[in-house]
Design a protein around this motif. Structure first.
Motif, PDB file in Angstrom:
ATOM      1  N   ILE A   8       0.825  -1.218   0.000  1.00 14.91           N
ATOM      2  CA  ILE A   8       0.000   0.000   0.000  1.00 14.91           C
ATOM      3  C   ILE A   8       0.861   1.272   0.000  1.00 14.91           C
ATOM      4  O   ILE A   8       0.580   2.191  -0.763  1.00 14.91           O
ATOM      5  CB  ILE A   8      -1.032  -0.038   1.154  1.00 14.91           C
ATOM      6  N   ALA A  61       1.856   1.797  -3.491  1.00 11.17           N
ATOM      7  CA  ALA A  61       0.694   2.225  -4.279  1.00 11.17           C
ATOM      8  C   ALA A  61       0.352   3.689  -3.982  1.00 11.17           C
ATOM      9  O   ALA A  61      -0.100   4.421  -4.858  1.00 11.17           O
ATOM     10  CB  ALA A  61      -0.502   1.324  -3.984  1.00 11.17           C
ATOM     11  N   GLU A  62       0.607   4.117  -2.738  1.00  5.31           N
ATOM     12  CA  GLU A  62       0.324   5.502  -2.366  1.00  5.31           C
ATOM     13  C   GLU A  62       1.328   6.460  -3.011  1.00  5.31           C
ATOM     14  O   GLU A  62       0.949   7.486  -3.575  1.00  5.31           O
ATOM     15  CB  GLU A  62       0.340   5.660  -0.840  1.00  5.31           C
ATOM     16  N   ILE A 121      -2.855   3.967  -5.799  1.00  5.75           N
ATOM     17  CA  ILE A 121      -3.886   3.694  -4.809  1.00  5.75           C
ATOM     18  C   ILE A 121      -5.240   4.272  -5.251  1.00  5.75           C
ATOM     19  O   ILE A 121      -6.284   3.783  -4.813  1.00  5.75           O
ATOM     20  CB  ILE A 121      -3.481   4.232  -3.408  1.00  5.75           C
ATOM     21  N   SER A 135      -7.277   5.575   1.818  1.00  8.43           N
ATOM     22  CA  SER A 135      -5.959   6.177   2.016  1.00  8.43           C
ATOM     23  C   SER A 135      -6.057   7.706   1.934  1.00  8.43           C
ATOM     24  O   SER A 135      -6.841   8.238   1.146  1.00  8.43           O
ATOM     25  CB  SER A 135      -5.022   5.660   0.920  1.00  8.43           C
TER      26      SER A 135
END
Ligand code: C2E
Ligand code: CA
Ligand code: CA
Ligand code: CA
Length: 275
Positions: free
Chosen positions: A77, A80-81, A86, A115
């Motif tokens: 994650i 992905a952020e 994300i 997120s």
């Protein structure tokens, strides 16, 4: 000097360079993961501590890369952020969770993690509205979980997006409560429905008197602010008993139920329904 056998001089590459290259290669793998169908959602059940009733579940993302062992969301994650991936991944999570809700009993609720990057880089309330409309589910059946790091940014856009989500009729949970730079002022400044007590306090309930005091105080806050309080990471009967005695509403954790595929959740949800 040592070669690693064809891949260059990795042996002497400084640690941060190595980490950058790990992140880069994970990012390029992540880029195609959505279209290759490598993501799934697992659902971890939530229970009322008083009645034992199954009330809902939290959707947890799983990535199975064909050539690698399953990779923890705690590892992918953040990547992905950083890359912004994300945003499309988060849209897929929302769509998939809404679709799952159409197959679950009408009083069953599902929570999805959002997120801070989804708030920063997209109109997350608009995305949620679109997925709700597409699936036709009642908005009150969807909960979004956000963490304190989002509130730290303390900007107008965040507050606006949370108000917009609230206006849609979805509920909002403050996740991992107590771990960040919690400001109690957040509780009146933002429209929360639920506080999730972080696992770190639950896990030390029996051994650290401070944890019990904190959990009791958070349950009291929840009562005063009319918020539901749920404890995550419940692993033992003793923890469950203590949480119940403090007046905590709901629990989630390996003792009560592990994250599971939708088919398994459907079985326990419909069995609970026909009691
Ligand atoms: P989280 O939101 O705090 O989720 C709870 C994590 O604790 C999950 O790990 C869950 O499997 C684990 N857990 C549940 N019960 C227990 C227990 O009794 N004991 C222990 N030791 N662990 C327990 P998971 O699935 O690896 O997820 C890690 C984190 O990744 C989540 O923490 C969340 O922050 C993030 N995440 C997962 N799915 C998504 C997603 O769809 N979107 C976003 N943005 N983040 C996600
Ligand atoms: Ca969560
Ligand atoms: Ca959590
Ligand atoms: Ca946590």
């Amino acid at each position: 000097a040592k070669s690693d056998g064809g891949n260059g001089w990795r042996f002497f590459t400084p640690e941060h360079d190595r980490r950058i290259s790990v992140v880069r290669s994970m990012e390029s793998d992540l880029r195609g993961a959505l279209s290759r169908g490598e993501f799934t959602l697992n659902y971890q059940p939530k229970f009322c501590l008083v009645t034992g009733r199954l009330t809902g579940a939290e959707a947890l993302l799983r990535w199975t890369h064909p050539a690698k062992r399953p990779i923890s969301p705690a590892d992918f994650i953040p990547v992905a952020e950083l890359s912004g991936l994300i945003v499309p991944i988060g849209e897929w999570v929302l769509a998939t969770a809404c679709e799952a809700l159409t197959r679950l009993p009408a009083d069953f609720r599902v929570a999805v993690n959002l997120s801070p990057v989804q708030f920063r880089r997209s109109d997350v309330a608009e995305t949620v509205a679109a997925k709700l409309a597409l699936s036709g589910i009642a908005p009150a059946r969807l909960e979004v979980e956000i963490t304190e790091s989002l509130l730290l940014e303390n900007n107008r856009a965040t507050a606006g997006a949370l108000e917009a989500l609230k206006a849609l009729g979805v509920t909002i949970a403050l996740d991992d409560f107590g771990t960040g730079y919690s400001s109690l002022a957040y509780l009146c400044k933002f429209p929360f429905d639920t506080i999730k007590i972080d696992r770190s306090f639950v896990q030390t309930l029996e051994t650290e008197p401070g944890s019990a005091a904190i959990v009791r105080a958070v349950v009291g806050l929840g009562r005063d602010f009319s918020l539901k309080v749920i404890a995550e990471g419940v692993e033992t009967e003793a923890q469950k008993r203590m949480l119940l005695s403090f007046g905590c509403d709901e629990g989630q954790g390996y003792l009560l139920g592990r994250p599971m595929p939708l088919e398994a959740l459907l079985q326990i949800a419909t069995n609970a329904d026909s009691r």
